[in-house]
Design an enzyme around this catalytic site. Structure first.
Site, PDB file in Angstrom:
ATOM      1  N   CYS A 167      42.383  38.683  37.867  1.00 33.17           N
ATOM      2  CA  CYS A 167      42.496  39.857  37.357  1.00 33.17           C
ATOM      3  C   CYS A 167      43.794  40.887  38.121  1.00 33.17           C
ATOM      4  CB  CYS A 167      41.206  40.799  37.670  1.00 33.17           C
ATOM      5  SG  CYS A 167      41.468  42.537  37.091  1.00 33.17           S
TER       6      CYS A 167
ATOM      7  N   LYS B 247      38.428  30.927  36.265  1.00 33.98           N
ATOM      8  CA  LYS B 247      39.355  31.739  35.234  1.00 33.98           C
ATOM      9  C   LYS B 247      40.918  31.980  36.043  1.00 33.98           C
ATOM     10  CE  LYS B 247      40.128  35.237  31.678  1.00 33.98           C
ATOM     11  NZ  LYS B 247      39.462  36.173  31.117  1.00 33.98           N
TER      12      LYS B 247
ATOM     13  N   ILE C  92      44.565  31.624  29.897  1.00 36.20           N
ATOM     14  CA  ILE C  92      44.928  32.432  30.820  1.00 36.20           C
ATOM     15  C   ILE C  92      44.235  33.843  31.023  1.00 36.20           C
ATOM     16  CG2 ILE C  92      46.999  31.270  31.354  1.00 36.20           C
ATOM     17  CD1 ILE C  92      48.439  33.561  29.141  1.00 36.20           C
TER      18      ILE C  92
ATOM     19  N   LEU D 272      38.333  46.846  36.432  1.00 32.51           N
ATOM     20  CA  LEU D 272      36.836  46.419  36.368  1.00 32.51           C
ATOM     21  C   LEU D 272      35.861  47.434  36.442  1.00 32.51           C
ATOM     22  CD1 LEU D 272      37.674  43.209  38.779  1.00 32.51           C
ATOM     23  CD2 LEU D 272      37.557  43.136  36.351  1.00 32.51           C
TER      24      LEU D 272
ATOM     25  N   LYS E 179      31.640  41.400  30.124  1.00 28.12           N
ATOM     26  CA  LYS E 179      32.791  42.232  31.080  1.00 28.12           C
ATOM     27  C   LYS E 179      32.559  41.656  32.524  1.00 28.12           C
ATOM     28  CE  LYS E 179      34.873  46.650  31.815  1.00 28.12           C
ATOM     29  NZ  LYS E 179      35.924  46.018  32.064  1.00 28.12           N
TER      30      LYS E 179
END
Lengths: 299, 318
Positions: free
Chosen positions: B145, B179, B205, B88, B60
């Protein structure tokens, strides 16, 4: 194993109840019986899970071979079923039809495949108590048959079995909206649970809230020897927590927060809890609970 | 405590198929990774998955400081997918290094640490901090994110992206993976920017922005109102993004987005991905990564190939 003493990780950052003994199984439905309005009991053979799960733990259940619904849903253990040799063999889950998965599960027949993974979460305390008062709201009754049986010395759960000093009395205060939603009465009475029912509409038992029944039970019995185990709508659990505090009775609540995985990896099912330092933090219900000391919850 | 039931593979891979892949300076035993935010810190999965069989683990995403995350509800199921807005939730990089890293670095699989900074400097600082540690195969920059403000800008602005990747590359000895988000006009442009910055690989993605509403209550279903869509519902979007990115750059691509089966993996490899990450499927089929690894050699063999190079990017569009 699920009890806190079994956790090998001591760091305060570690989850208290990792899914250490969990496994994933494809099983088939052997029975799916209607118990009450929108309420069913599904049975499936899964000896490994039946041998290890303890009252208050849960499992994730997903319809096999479909992406609709995509995710599994958490269900409490209702009870294990023993084979002819007396070994845990199958699992019973009692559920209320509330959405797509449960509606499709209700339509499932003997032989249909489902995916399950568990046992998950911590379960209710195994600490001795003289009078265990279980408080259920609606379908929140499901963890209490197994817990009641365990504390009345009728059944053992877990490997090795949880050692439970039998309670002198086990009461279930069970609130429903109306009589047609009442389920499991014969099961509860059959194992010696003192059943106290309340209904919103007065169609069965006390006409009013289950919290009023809890107050009465605590008043009529010696609160000093009681412990409460509670499962139901959040507002009801908060109210029960308040009653427990007023009577200085320890109280555990089993939470159901929206959950995607059940095993601690998605961080969805968080609940606001108080930390030892007085601050709050989100904790994952699936690996820190689902059973919490009610005083730890920031309602 | 009973021994957790071990996962037993039922298929012996044919010796003729080599599953090893290279992502720039990163070597993987096989192309099957698990995506950040869908595998916890791996400790949670150890009774369900043989972690050492994975090509790699992306735990994570961590941030510089602790983040409590977004208010519930954090996930909601949608047709063939789910929306999430976790925000997050993590304990911060220092506690990650002291608590999670020792466990993760000793799993006999590649560890790719996902980081998200609020600023350029914070990303670079975190990359530097991780460089001082051992056992990390790569750093994945989560510049995509959708559920926090800040970091996503690096995934939508080509010059910011290139500058960030370049700075992390220069200030860290550990290989860098960028990413990317699909929530841009041109994924290919972003992939080129990451490549120009020196990324060892590009993963894509992240989730597609979305929302869900309870119209009777006139309320959003997510606590954060909007969130990110994942799962099989986004697989076609991800395949398209991987295809476009792979054609635009020579930098190796890690495909992510709705991958749940061996067939899905093969589609991404053919589209141009050198490796893949399994994400949301871990939630609803925790053993999916093991099932994919069991099936992969036979699928590669079906195309007459003996290694991944003979599959990756071989899409025939004539």
């Amino acid at each position: 194993m699920s009890d806190a003493q079994g956790s090998s990780v001591q760091s305060p950052l570690a989850a208290a109840h990792y899914a250490d003994s969990a496994n994933q199984y494809r099983v088939v439905v052997t029975e799916n019986e209607r118990l009450a309005r929108d309420t069913y009991r599904v049975r499936f053979a899964c000896p490994e899970l039946a041998a290890t799960i303890v009252p208050g733990q849960f499992l994730m259940l997903k319809l096999a071979k479909t992406d609709d619904p995509l995710l599994g849903r958490p269900f409490a253990l209702y009870d294990t079923v023993l084979d002819t040799a007396g070994n845990p063999h199958a699992i019973d889950v009692v559920y209320l039809v509330v959405g797509k998965l449960t509606a499709r599960l209700a339509a499932s027949r003997s032989g249909d495949a489902i995916d399950v993974w568990g046992p998950l979460g911590n379960g209710f305390s195994s600490q001795p108590v003289e009078h265990l008062i279980m408080v259920a709201g609606g379908i929140g009754q499901t963890p209490f048959l197994a817990l009641g049986r365990e504390f009345l010395g009728r059944r053992q759960y877990g490997v090795p079995p949880r050692v439970i000093q039998p309670a002198k009395k086990v009461t279930l205060c069970y609130g429903v909206r109306s009589l047609d939603l009442l389920s499991g009465v014969e099961d509860f009475k059959g194992c010696g649970i003192d059943l106290q029912i309340a209904s919103d509409d007065g169609s069965v038992g006390h006409h009013g809230l289950v919290t009023e029944v809890v107050e009465k039970v605590l008043t009529e019995n010696s609160a000093a020897v009681c412990r409460i185990a509670c499962c139901g709508p959040e507002k009801m659990m908060e109210a029960v927590a308040g009653i427990a505090r007023a009577h200085s009775v320890p109280c555990e609540v089993s939470l159901e927060t929206p959950m995607a995985c059940g095993i601690g990896i998605c961080f969805s099912c968080v609940v606001k809890t108080y930390q030892p330092d007085g601050d709050w933090d989100y904790k994952r219900t699936c690996v820190e609970g689902p059973v919490f000391d009610c005083e730890k919850i920031a309602w | 405590m009973p021994e957790p039931p071990a996962y037993e593979s039922t298929i012996t891979p044919p010796h003729s198929v080599n599953l090893q892949v290279s992502l720039g300076r990163v070597q993987l035993a096989n192309p099957i990774l698990v995506a950040s935010g869908t595998f916890g810190y791996a400790r949670e999965m150890e009774s369900l998955v043989d972690l050492s069989r994975l090509g790699g683990i992306v735990p994570k995403t961590i941030t510089r400081l602790l983040r409590k995350g977004n208010a519930p509800w954090r996930t909601i199921e949608t047709p063939s997918g789910m929306l999430n807005s976790i925000g997050l939730d993590n304990d911060g990089i220092e506690l990650f290094i002291s608590h999670h890293l020792p466990y993760l670095a000793s799993r006999n699989t590649a560890l790719i640490v996902s980081i998200a900074g609020r600023t350029h400097d914070e990303f670079v600082e975190m990359a530097e901090m991780l460089s001082a540690e051992s056992g990390i195969a790569a750093i994945e920059l989560n510049i995509s994110c959708p559920n926090v403000s800040g970091g996503v800008d690096f995934g939508t602005d080509t010059s910011m992206c290139e500058r960030l990747v370049s700075a992390c590359r220069q200030n860290s000895s550990i290989p860098i993976i960028a990413k990317l988000t699909p929530n841009v006009t041109s994924v290919a442009d972003m992939a080129c920017a990451a490549s120009a910055g020196g990324a060892d690989a590009i993963s894509l993605i992240n989730t597609c922005q979305g929302m869900a509403i309870d119209w009777r209550r006139r309320r959003p279903l997510l606590g954060n109102v909007v969130g990110g869509l994942s799962g099989p519902a986004i697989k076609p979007i991800a395949l398209r993004a991987v295809y476009q990115a792979a054609r635009a750059t020579e930098t190796p691509i890690i495909g992510i987005g709705g991958i749940a089966t061996c067939d899905d993996v093969m589609e991404f490899l053919v589209a141009g991905a050198t490796a893949v990450q399994l994400g949301t499927v871990n939630f609803y089929n925790p053993k999916a990564s093991m099932e994919v690894l069991d099936a992969l050699p036979e699928a590669i063999g079906e195309l007459g190939a003996t290694c991944l190079d003979e599959i990756v990017g071989t899409l025939n569009i004539d």
